[in-house]
Design a protein around this motif. Structure first.
Motif, PDB file in Angstrom:
ATOM      1  N   GLY A  16       0.808  -1.210   0.000  1.00 12.90           N
ATOM      2  CA  GLY A  16       0.000   0.000   0.000  1.00 12.90           C
ATOM      3  C   GLY A  16       0.843   1.262   0.000  1.00 12.90           C
ATOM      4  N   ILE A  17       0.215   2.355  -0.361  1.00 11.88           N
ATOM      5  CA  ILE A  17       0.840   3.674  -0.304  1.00 11.88           C
ATOM      6  C   ILE A  17       0.558   4.248   1.082  1.00 11.88           C
ATOM      7  CG2 ILE A  17       0.831   5.996  -1.293  1.00 11.88           C
ATOM      8  CD1 ILE A  17      -0.387   4.375  -3.851  1.00 11.88           C
ATOM      9  N   PHE A  18       1.595   4.521   1.826  1.00 10.24           N
ATOM     10  CA  PHE A  18       1.469   4.988   3.207  1.00 10.24           C
ATOM     11  C   PHE A  18       0.856   6.394   3.217  1.00 10.24           C
ATOM     12  CE2 PHE A  18       3.109   4.476   7.607  1.00 10.24           C
ATOM     13  CZ  PHE A  18       2.888   5.751   8.087  1.00 10.24           C
ATOM     14  N   VAL A  19      -0.244   6.533   3.962  1.00  9.29           N
ATOM     15  CA  VAL A  19      -0.940   7.813   4.080  1.00  9.29           C
ATOM     16  C   VAL A  19      -1.260   8.056   5.552  1.00  9.29           C
ATOM     17  CG1 VAL A  19      -2.927   9.199   3.329  1.00  9.29           C
ATOM     18  CG2 VAL A  19      -2.042   7.396   1.837  1.00  9.29           C
ATOM     19  N   ALA A  20      -1.175   9.307   5.997  1.00 10.78           N
ATOM     20  CA  ALA A  20      -1.611   9.656   7.342  1.00 10.78           C
ATOM     21  C   ALA A  20      -1.910  11.146   7.397  1.00 10.78           C
ATOM     22  CB  ALA A  20      -0.549   9.295   8.386  1.00 10.78           C
ATOM     23  N   HIS A  21      -2.664  11.547   8.396  1.00 11.47           N
ATOM     24  CA  HIS A  21      -2.920  12.956   8.640  1.00 11.47           C
ATOM     25  C   HIS A  21      -1.800  13.452   9.555  1.00 11.47           C
ATOM     26  CE1 HIS A  21      -5.780  16.203   8.117  1.00 11.47           C
ATOM     27  NE2 HIS A  21      -5.571  16.570   9.369  1.00 11.47           N
ATOM     28  N   PRO A  35       5.713   8.910   2.216  1.00 12.02           N
ATOM     29  CA  PRO A  35       4.302   8.883   2.590  1.00 12.02           C
ATOM     30  C   PRO A  35       3.543  10.060   1.992  1.00 12.02           C
ATOM     31  CG  PRO A  35       5.600   9.783   4.384  1.00 12.02           C
ATOM     32  CD  PRO A  35       6.575   9.395   3.309  1.00 12.02           C
ATOM     33  N   LEU A  36       2.244   9.897   1.926  1.00  8.04           N
ATOM     34  CA  LEU A  36       1.354  11.004   1.569  1.00  8.04           C
ATOM     35  C   LEU A  36       0.724  11.554   2.838  1.00  8.04           C
ATOM     36  CD1 LEU A  36      -0.637   9.728  -1.561  1.00  8.04           C
ATOM     37  CD2 LEU A  36       1.130  11.497  -1.513  1.00  8.04           C
ATOM     38  N   CYS A  37       0.632  12.869   2.920  1.00 10.43           N
ATOM     39  CA  CYS A  37       0.065  13.535   4.088  1.00 10.43           C
ATOM     40  C   CYS A  37      -1.245  14.202   3.693  1.00 10.43           C
ATOM     41  CB  CYS A  37       1.051  14.561   4.637  1.00 10.43           C
ATOM     42  SG  CYS A  37       0.413  15.469   6.071  1.00 10.43           S
ATOM     43  N   THR A  38      -2.328  13.860   4.381  1.00  7.72           N
ATOM     44  CA  THR A  38      -3.617  14.446   4.027  1.00  7.72           C
ATOM     45  C   THR A  38      -3.720  15.911   4.448  1.00  7.72           C
ATOM     46  OG1 THR A  38      -4.518  13.396   6.026  1.00  7.72           O
ATOM     47  CG2 THR A  38      -4.949  12.316   3.913  1.00  7.72           C
ATOM     48  N   ILE A  39      -2.892  16.356   5.380  1.00  9.07           N
ATOM     49  CA  ILE A  39      -2.856  17.790   5.671  1.00  9.07           C
ATOM     50  C   ILE A  39      -2.350  18.549   4.457  1.00  9.07           C
ATOM     51  CG2 ILE A  39      -1.717  19.595   7.022  1.00  9.07           C
ATOM     52  CD1 ILE A  39      -1.829  17.796   9.432  1.00  9.07           C
ATOM     53  N   ARG A  40      -1.268  18.074   3.870  1.00  2.00           N
ATOM     54  CA  ARG A  40      -0.704  18.743   2.704  1.00  2.00           C
ATOM     55  C   ARG A  40      -1.619  18.625   1.490  1.00  2.00           C
ATOM     56  NH1 ARG A  40       5.824  17.583   2.984  1.00  2.00           N
ATOM     57  NH2 ARG A  40       6.159  18.670   4.977  1.00  2.00           N
ATOM     58  N   LEU A  41      -2.253  17.474   1.336  1.00  4.08           N
ATOM     59  CA  LEU A  41      -3.188  17.329   0.232  1.00  4.08           C
ATOM     60  C   LEU A  41      -4.388  18.254   0.407  1.00  4.08           C
ATOM     61  CD1 LEU A  41      -3.197  13.457  -0.328  1.00  4.08           C
ATOM     62  CD2 LEU A  41      -2.107  15.196  -1.754  1.00  4.08           C
ATOM     63  N   THR A  42      -4.838  18.427   1.650  1.00  4.87           N
ATOM     64  CA  THR A  42      -5.946  19.350   1.909  1.00  4.87           C
ATOM     65  C   THR A  42      -5.548  20.776   1.564  1.00  4.87           C
ATOM     66  OG1 THR A  42      -6.817  17.927   3.669  1.00  4.87           O
ATOM     67  CG2 THR A  42      -7.518  20.230   3.682  1.00  4.87           C
TER      68      THR A  42
END
Length: 223
Positions: free
Chosen positions: A94-99, A124-131
């Motif tokens: 999986g692609i590691f994601v977290a807030h 990792p992908l950060c949902t804060i940055r994506l937001t």
């Protein structure tokens, strides 16, 4: 994250959305109390991994008040080393994601090192940055605020399983916004994040030196 020469279409990606609850704000003094992984794949979210852990130290009173996790609740639970292999199998494809991904990544990397197992793959992908990139109208990006913005309920706030599931549903909403902007692949999503960082860097040029001095230094953890 698995490597591939071909672009990975977002609707075909498998996102491993992680949350940890801890005894402190940073390792190695803080230890992981609970870890959960929610999978987002093909638009469907499910909880793939969740366990409480014995941190090998008393749970601080402030953490008990925040999470409801007590010494009694973690007594007799496995140590991180006992679950590391199973957690690794869940994360490996999986692609590691977290807030606030830097926080969760750092704790898991430290625990993996102590257990003598490989750390999660990245970046990792950060949902804060994506937001910040995909919902610029939202000025405050704490998990509660982003969840409310996207209409995501979280009845188990400050528990790893609740926050991981909420973050996975937030990610699904963010990917919908990405699609509306013509972002179709994981590589395009990552590139859009980097473009935002470059743009933000440009906006900081010319600020008084003391403004830069009070910013937190960048971690070596990939992001």
């Amino acid at each position: 994250m698995t490597c591939s020469a071909a672009p990975r279409r977002l609707e075909l990606c498998r996102f491993a959305v992680v949350d940890v609850e801890t005894t402190g704000s940073a390792p190695p003094g803080g230890r992981v109390l609970e870890v959960a992984v929610a999978m987002l794949e093909g638009g469907t979210v499910h909880l793939a991994f969740d366990t409480l852990l014995d941190p090998g130290m008393p749970v601080p009173a402030a953490v008990v008040r925040l999470t409801g996790i007590t010494d009694r609740l973690v007594a007799g639970r496995p140590r991180f080393a006992d679950v590391a292999a199973g957690l690794g199998r869940v994360l490996e494809d999986g692609i590691f994601v977290a807030h606030n991904a830097r926080f969760d990544w750092r704790f898991l990397a430290e625990e993996c090192a102590a257990a003598g197992v490989p750390a999660p793959q990245g970046p990792p992908l950060c949902t804060i940055r994506l937001t910040r990139r995909l919902a610029p109208e939202l000025r405050h990006r704490r998990l509660d605020q982003v969840a409310a913005f996207f209409g995501v309920e979280n009845p188990a706030r400050h528990r790893a399983f609740g926050d991981a599931l909420a973050t996975a549903y937030i990610l699904r909403a963010l990917l919908g916004r990405a699609a509306e902007r013509g972002i179709e692949t994981l590589e395009q999503l990552i590139e859009s994040r980097h473009k935002l960082r470059i743009a933000n860097f440009g906006l900081r040029i010319g600020r008084p030196p003391f403004e830069s001095a009070i910013r937190n230094p960048q971690s070596e953890i990939p992001s």
